[in-house]
Design an enzyme around this catalytic site. Structure first.
Site, PDB file in Angstrom:
ATOM      1  N   HIS A 282      -7.434  12.143  -2.365  1.00  0.00           N
ATOM      2  CA  HIS A 282      -7.030  10.852  -2.922  1.00  0.00           C
ATOM      3  C   HIS A 282      -6.718  11.090  -4.384  1.00  0.00           C
ATOM      4  CE1 HIS A 282      -6.875   6.701  -4.066  1.00  0.00           C
ATOM      5  NE2 HIS A 282      -7.015   6.330  -2.819  1.00  0.00           N
TER       6      HIS A 282
ATOM      7  N   HIS B 102     -10.795  13.001   0.350  1.00  0.00           N
ATOM      8  CA  HIS B 102     -10.981  11.619   0.750  1.00  0.00           C
ATOM      9  C   HIS B 102     -11.091  11.446   2.257  1.00  0.00           C
ATOM     10  CE1 HIS B 102     -10.720   7.347   0.255  1.00  0.00           C
ATOM     11  NE2 HIS B 102      -9.576   7.229   0.864  1.00  0.00           N
TER      12      HIS B 102
ATOM     13  N   PHE C 130       0.855  -1.186   0.000  1.00  0.00           N
ATOM     14  CA  PHE C 130       0.000   0.000   0.000  1.00  0.00           C
ATOM     15  C   PHE C 130       0.886   1.229   0.000  1.00  0.00           C
ATOM     16  CE2 PHE C 130      -4.315   1.623   0.917  1.00  0.00           C
ATOM     17  CZ  PHE C 130      -5.040   0.615   0.298  1.00  0.00           C
TER      18      PHE C 130
ATOM     19  N   ARG D  93      -2.448  11.056   6.380  1.00  0.00           N
ATOM     20  CA  ARG D  93      -2.735   9.678   6.763  1.00  0.00           C
ATOM     21  C   ARG D  93      -2.170   8.714   5.728  1.00  0.00           C
ATOM     22  NH1 ARG D  93      -7.447   5.877   5.341  1.00  0.00           N
ATOM     23  NH2 ARG D  93      -7.381   7.114   3.460  1.00  0.00           N
TER      24      ARG D  93
ATOM     25  N   GLN E 232      -7.048  15.171   3.272  1.00  0.00           N
ATOM     26  CA  GLN E 232      -6.355  14.358   2.273  1.00  0.00           C
ATOM     27  C   GLN E 232      -7.136  14.251   0.969  1.00  0.00           C
ATOM     28  OE1 GLN E 232      -5.794   9.857   2.693  1.00  0.00           O
ATOM     29  NE2 GLN E 232      -3.726  10.658   2.921  1.00  0.00           N
TER      30      GLN E 232
ATOM     31  N   ARG F 156      -0.061   9.720  -0.869  1.00  0.00           N
ATOM     32  CA  ARG F 156      -1.167  10.362  -1.577  1.00  0.00           C
ATOM     33  C   ARG F 156      -0.976  11.844  -1.805  1.00  0.00           C
ATOM     34  NH1 ARG F 156      -5.929   7.101   1.518  1.00  0.00           N
ATOM     35  NH2 ARG F 156      -5.421   5.196   0.410  1.00  0.00           N
TER      36      ARG F 156
ATOM     37  N   GLU G 116      -6.418   2.607  -4.194  1.00  0.00           N
ATOM     38  CA  GLU G 116      -4.973   2.586  -4.279  1.00  0.00           C
ATOM     39  C   GLU G 116      -4.439   1.182  -4.553  1.00  0.00           C
ATOM     40  OE1 GLU G 116      -3.390   5.105  -1.352  1.00  0.00           O
ATOM     41  OE2 GLU G 116      -1.752   3.754  -0.878  1.00  0.00           O
TER      42      GLU G 116
ATOM     43  N   LEU H 128     -14.343   6.453  -5.606  1.00  0.00           N
ATOM     44  CA  LEU H 128     -12.942   6.093  -5.420  1.00  0.00           C
ATOM     45  C   LEU H 128     -12.533   4.891  -6.254  1.00  0.00           C
ATOM     46  CD1 LEU H 128     -10.376   6.563  -3.617  1.00  0.00           C
ATOM     47  CD2 LEU H 128     -11.158   4.567  -2.377  1.00  0.00           C
TER      48      LEU H 128
HETATM   49  C1  LIG Z   1     -14.120   5.410  -0.653  1.00  0.00           C
HETATM   50  C2  LIG Z   1     -13.269   5.239   0.566  1.00  0.00           C
HETATM   51  C3  LIG Z   1     -12.325   4.230   0.628  1.00  0.00           C
HETATM   52  C4  LIG Z   1     -11.536   4.052   1.754  1.00  0.00           C
HETATM   53  N1  LIG Z   1     -10.608   3.042   1.770  1.00  0.00           N
HETATM   54  C5  LIG Z   1      -9.869   2.849   2.876  1.00  0.00           C
HETATM   55  C6  LIG Z   1      -8.934   1.768   2.946  1.00  0.00           C
HETATM   56  O1  LIG Z   1      -8.789   0.989   2.019  1.00  0.00           O
HETATM   57  N2  LIG Z   1      -8.209   1.619   4.083  1.00  0.00           N
HETATM   58  C7  LIG Z   1      -8.355   2.448   5.151  1.00  0.00           C
HETATM   59  O2  LIG Z   1      -7.699   2.243   6.160  1.00  0.00           O
HETATM   60  N3  LIG Z   1      -9.244   3.480   5.104  1.00  0.00           N
HETATM   61  C8  LIG Z   1      -9.998   3.692   4.004  1.00  0.00           C
HETATM   62  N4  LIG Z   1     -10.880   4.745   3.956  1.00  0.00           N
HETATM   63  C9  LIG Z   1     -11.091   5.553   5.152  1.00  0.00           C
HETATM   64  C10 LIG Z   1     -11.988   4.826   6.140  1.00  0.00           C
HETATM   65  O3  LIG Z   1     -12.861   3.968   5.449  1.00  0.00           O
HETATM   66  C11 LIG Z   1     -12.824   5.762   6.980  1.00  0.00           C
HETATM   67  O4  LIG Z   1     -11.994   6.690   7.581  1.00  0.00           O
HETATM   68  C12 LIG Z   1     -13.560   5.021   8.050  1.00  0.00           C
HETATM   69  O5  LIG Z   1     -14.303   3.967   7.500  1.00  0.00           O
HETATM   70  C13 LIG Z   1     -14.465   5.904   8.863  1.00  0.00           C
HETATM   71  O6  LIG Z   1     -15.163   5.091   9.783  1.00  0.00           O
HETATM   72  P1  LIG Z   1     -15.975   5.699  10.984  1.00  0.00           P
HETATM   73  O7  LIG Z   1     -16.520   4.554  11.754  1.00  0.00           O
HETATM   74  O8  LIG Z   1     -15.165   6.700  11.693  1.00  0.00           O
HETATM   75  O9  LIG Z   1     -17.156   6.503  10.280  1.00  0.00           O
HETATM   76  P2  LIG Z   1     -18.308   6.055   9.244  1.00  0.00           P
HETATM   77  O10 LIG Z   1     -18.158   4.685   8.748  1.00  0.00           O
HETATM   78  O11 LIG Z   1     -18.398   7.158   8.252  1.00  0.00           O
HETATM   79  O12 LIG Z   1     -19.597   6.051  10.140  1.00  0.00           O
HETATM   80  C14 LIG Z   1     -20.138   7.230  10.671  1.00  0.00           C
HETATM   81  C15 LIG Z   1     -21.384   6.847  11.425  1.00  0.00           C
HETATM   82  O13 LIG Z   1     -21.860   7.965  12.150  1.00  0.00           O
HETATM   83  C16 LIG Z   1     -23.240   8.101  11.967  1.00  0.00           C
HETATM   84  N5  LIG Z   1     -23.577   9.519  12.133  1.00  0.00           N
HETATM   85  C17 LIG Z   1     -22.972  10.590  11.580  1.00  0.00           C
HETATM   86  N6  LIG Z   1     -23.584  11.728  11.965  1.00  0.00           N
HETATM   87  C18 LIG Z   1     -24.598  11.362  12.787  1.00  0.00           C
HETATM   88  C19 LIG Z   1     -25.609  12.075  13.505  1.00  0.00           C
HETATM   89  N7  LIG Z   1     -25.717  13.406  13.458  1.00  0.00           N
HETATM   90  N8  LIG Z   1     -26.479  11.357  14.242  1.00  0.00           N
HETATM   91  C20 LIG Z   1     -26.419   9.989  14.290  1.00  0.00           C
HETATM   92  N9  LIG Z   1     -25.487   9.279  13.625  1.00  0.00           N
HETATM   93  C21 LIG Z   1     -24.598   9.952  12.900  1.00  0.00           C
HETATM   94  C22 LIG Z   1     -23.500   7.575  10.584  1.00  0.00           C
HETATM   95  O14 LIG Z   1     -24.821   7.152  10.463  1.00  0.00           O
HETATM   96  C23 LIG Z   1     -22.527   6.407  10.526  1.00  0.00           C
HETATM   97  O15 LIG Z   1     -23.128   5.266  11.107  1.00  0.00           O
HETATM   98  C24 LIG Z   1     -11.670   4.932   2.837  1.00  0.00           C
HETATM   99  C25 LIG Z   1     -12.617   5.957   2.779  1.00  0.00           C
HETATM  100  C26 LIG Z   1     -13.394   6.129   1.647  1.00  0.00           C
HETATM  101  C27 LIG Z   1     -14.351   7.259   1.594  1.00  0.00           C
END
Ligand SMILES: Cc1cc2nc3c(=O)[nH]c(=O)nc-3n(C[C@H](O)[C@H](O)[C@H](O)COP(=O)(O)OP(=O)(O)OC[C@H]3O[C@@H](n4cnc5c(N)ncnc54)[C@H](O)[C@@H]3O)c2cc1C
Ligand code: FES
Lengths: 236, 593
Positions: free
Chosen positions: B233, B356, B117, B391, B231, B288, B246, B243
């Protein structure tokens, strides 16, 4: 170019049943049904529909397009003539416009104990060969969009029927080399609302946007369930 | 107003929130854990992560090497004690997911397979085909069903935190299906609400990634740290921003400009590696920020191509062959076919940088505790200090797990000895919010959420994009101020109760405006270039450790704007050095110590 999109509108506070309303949207080669709905929402912010990822992986945006269950974000206006009709997913209760009550679906998923059941306590990873992984991998790709429930005539008749996605999920774990929970899952699959509720129409697999093939999972479930039945006959 | 009581309230059903809820439930089976999410948990944007999750796995790898890659990747703005904790616990967390059923990709002998990666010196990224986030999220969601003490509140939208004398007392939420306000009292609250990518125009994020949790904490005086670091992407699809992982480059994909030239060699990432033979930290596997910056430079020089009005370069995968693409990158093939109508086996994919990931977020200590007692934050909404100025891909999925567990356990430990705040203590705050929500409705309004949001995201793209300068940032700031004034006049014209998405979008826009303000002001204050924050102004184009080896903190002022202050960086073992990639990197302190 401009296309007409007829949307089945329903406001529980004022309407007794859904009614079609026509909107004009701009469409090019990459405009999805979801893009079109977002355009309509600019004209009328009260339009209700679910979406999030817009890349066919979160499973939020299921709707009927000309009567067929589809993911809005993976269905393109380029594939339809000048006019199309979008309504809420069939066989679920409509809550508002294109938003349906997904609770029965979630209840069915939970009912099949969709998690690894085993009692080994190691802190190291299991070994699982690519061949063992391949046995269940396809069934693990379900995005819980519910399209197969809208396609399933049995679920339409009997909302208690576990339905394609839940049975597929049960199969996904039953087939996993790391799992020992099949006996805990079989009673649910064997019950009258389990695999035998299916009359093998196969439309579920046709509409699945992820090629998970729930019909195959249900069929495998029937074989397993029949096996259970035969074994039980020979037991004293 | 409905009133409920719980022990621990988790806001967010993504990877971080689910992991925290499970950890809390496992710590003590007597605790009531509420899991609130504005969408069904499996819709959370963790679902979209494709590439993988990092942990030291192979014999030839070491914790020190993962530590070093992370710290140098962060341009020395990571908290080094946090990075140490992280690299030490990542492996066990990925194993834990395996034990819960995650279908990790395997080698022929059945052991875990790891891949390369960007920015990582060696193979240490676990993956589940090219749907890693999807499988992590579904495994966690399904596993969470085992715990009867976890009560889900699906489609509950949190609008405010309840705080009594700097102690958390609960949350206030709108139940989407009824439109009713619900007050939930709890002894600990864990924010796991994800990032804020949607405040930018081109982004890889889902529609729900609107920065809500950051704004919720910020409005109660909690600092947002390092918000200027956003960041890009390098490979999003033009238009939609979807997306293209990578992992395509890890597998050997190459980047070409409009003339078919591998331009990365011109920006310190060479020498050119043979197509299909990727080398860690060289060329396409550089970090990135460097790759996105190289795109910008090419665009300035007129070397990008045009795709329906969007400037693009090309990601070429053709040399990998159809069979390899189908087995290793099936989802990418599907996305390219659907959204740009291209088969990667026969044609290069047009791509461009898109926002991203938000490196910054709610300031927490190593235990995920914020400055409000009992309020925790974890995942992309938080700044525990892992990512600094940039990151590394595949560190954040592991972060969700490692620190999700920490947050859940810390919250559980805290609530054992606590009691709930009395309802009377939060009554006034709830009343105030109820009145505010009622005041938002009107029969008509000239302005719209859509109009303000579009101007917001375009202003951010212009002012706070890949490269920034003082004039652009100032323009952005005054646009933001004007938009905030318009926002105060904005009304919700849909007055239906059930499933009122117009109301939720209105509130999300308010959160986004606050977060955007912190990004812009932090970027203005950091008059150097570091990681994802690159200034073009004279005298600011280099990293300046003597003045800026420190975190920015954005703190909400009474007028609603951010004041910026600074916090020192914890450095345990790796003193700042230059970040080098490509041939230069092999001998430098930054990557060989
Ligand atoms: C397309 C893409 C690909 C990625 N690929 C990778 C990868 O390969 N490897 C890697 O390490 N990282 C990757 N990332 C980054 C990583 O996926 C994210 O940083 C991570 O999944 C975020 O997880 P989280 O649990 O913090 O938030 P999220 O999964 O975004 O969840 C947020 C939660 O909060 C809830 N929420 C938000 N606001 C409110 C509110 N006001 N009231 C109630 N609920 C609320 C939502 O409903 C949701 O359930 C990628 C990101 C993207 C966008
Ligand atoms: S919006 Fe996520 S599947 Fe369509």
């Amino acid at each position: 170019m401009s296309k007409t999109i007829n949307i089945a509108r329903y406001n529980p506070q004022t309407d007794s049943r859904p009614q079609l309303q026509a909107f004009q949207v701009e469409s090019d080669n990459s405009t999805s049904v979801l893009d079109a709905l977002l355009q309509v929402q600019q004209q009328d912010p009260s339009l209700g529909f679910r979406w999030s990822c817009r890349m066919a992986i979160c499973g939020s945006c299921g709707v009927m397009v000309n009567g067929i269950p589809k993911l809005g974000c993976k269905t393109f206006l380029r594939d339809y003539p000048d006019e199309l009709t979008v309504s809420a997913l069939a066989h679920f209760n409509v809550e508002k416009d294109l938003i349906v009550d997904m609770q029965p679906f979630l209840t069915h998923l939970a009912a099949v104990k969709p998690y690894l059941i085993n009692d080994d306590q190691s802190s190291q990873p299991h070994r699982q060969t690519p061949a063992q992984l391949a046995k269940y991998q396809q069934f693990a790709n379900c995005i819980n969009c519910g399209l197969c429930y809208s396609a399933c005539p049995q679920f339409g008749l009997n909302p208690e029927f576990l339905g394609p996605a839940a049975i597929t999920l049960a199969q996904r774990y039953n087939l996993d080399s790391r799992d020992a929970g099949k006996t805990a899952r079989m009673p649910e699959l064997n019950s009258k609302n389990g695999v035998w509720g299916c009359t093998f129409v196969g439309f579920c697999s046709e509409v699945c946007p992820k090629k998970v093939d729930p019909a195959a999972a249900v069929n495998q479930g029937k074989v397993a369930s029949a096996g259970d039945f035969i074994i039980s006959m020979f037991k004293p | 107003m409905q009133q409920l009581q719980q022990d621990i309230i988790v806001v967010g059903g993504g990877g971080a929130g689910l992991r925290a809820a499970i950890a809390a439930a496992e710590t003590s089976p007597t605790l009531q854990v509420a899991l609130l999410s504005k969408v069904y948990p499996m819709r959370s944007h963790t679902v979209a992560a494709e590439g993988g999750a990092a942990a030291v796995t192979l014999e030839q790898d070491s914790l020190a090497a993962h530590f070093q890659d992370t710290v140098s990747g962060s341009d020395w703005l990571a908290e080094q004690d946090v990075v140490e904790y992280f690299v030490k616990h990542a492996y066990q967390e990925l194993v834990q997911l395996e034990r819960w059923g995650c279908p990790w990709s395997r080698k022929a002998d059945g052991s875990i397979q790891v891949r390369r990666f960007g920015g990582m010196k060696t193979e240490r990224t676990w993956f589940a085909a090219d749907k890693t986030g999807f499988h992590i999220l579904h495994t966690l969601f399904q596993t969470s069903l085992k715990y009867p003490t976890i009560t889900r509140f699906d489609e509950y939208f949190v609008i405010d935190l309840l705080v009594v004398e700097q102690q958390i007392a609960g949350v206030l939420a709108i139940c989407f299906s009824t439109g009713e306000l619900v007050q939930i009292l709890g002894k600990a609250v864990i924010l796991a609400t994800g990032g804020a990518g949607r405040v930018f125009h081109y982004n890889t994020n889902g529609g729900i990634v609107t920065g809500d949790g950051m704004a919720l904490a910020y409005r109660h005086g909690v600092a947002l740290r390092d918000m200027e670091f956003v960041q890009y992407h390098p490979t999003g699809l033009p238009g939609s921003g979807i997306l293209i992982t990578e992992a395509c480059r890890g597998e050997g994909g190459i980047l070409l400009n409009k003339d078919g030239y591998r331009y990365l060699q011109d920006y310190g990432l060479g020498p050119e590696t043979p197509a299909g033979q990727p080398k860690n930290k060289y060329m396409e596997l550089g970090p990135r920020d460097k790759l996105s910056q190289a795109f910008w430079q090419q665009q300035q020089r007129g070397l990008t191509a045009d795709y329906h009005g969007h400037a693009v370069v090309y990601l070429d995968l053709r040399h990998l062959g159809e069979a390899h693409l189908a087995s290793r990158l099936p989802f990418i093939c599907e996305l390219a076919k659907s959204y740009v109508n291209i088969d990667p086996a026969t044609a290069p994919i047009p791509i461009r940088p898109a926002v991203h990931y938000t490196m910054g977020g709610i300031l927490t200590d190593i235990n995920c505790q914020t400055s409000i007692s009992g309020l925790f934050a974890v995942g992309e909404c938080a700044s525990v200090g892992l990512h600094g100025a940039n990151r590394l891909g595949s560190n954040s999925l592991s972060e969700l797990l490692v620190f999700g567990k920490v947050a859940g356990e810390q919250a559980a430990a805290r609530v054992q000895k606590m009691s709930l705040a009395p309802v009377s203590a939060v009554a006034a705050q709830c009343q105030h919010q109820q009145t505010y929500i009622s005041s938002l409705f009107a029969d008509s309004c000239d302005d719209t959420v859509h109009a303000i949001r579009t101007e917001l995201t375009l202003a951010m793209e212009q002012g706070c994009g890949i490269y920034r300068d003082n004039a652009g940032l100032q323009t952005c700031l005054s646009t933001l101020q004007a938009l905030k004034i318009r926002y105060q006049q904005l009304k919700v014209t849909d007055n239906s109760k059930a499933y009122n998405s117009a109301l939720l979008q209105h509130l999300e826009l308010g959160f986004g405006l606050d977060v955007a303000d912190t990004i812009c002001r932090s970027a203005l204050a950091r008059t150097e270039s570091r990681g994802a924050h690159q200034r073009l102004d004279e005298g600011m184009t280099q990293r300046n450790d003597s003045d800026f080896l420190k975190h920015s903190l954005a703190i909400c002022q009474p007028d609603g704007t951010a004041a910026i202050s600074w916090q020192s960086v914890t450095i345990t073992s790796l003193p700042p050095a230059e970040r080098h990639y490509g041939a230069k990197g092999s001998g430098s302190a930054g990557s060989s110590v």
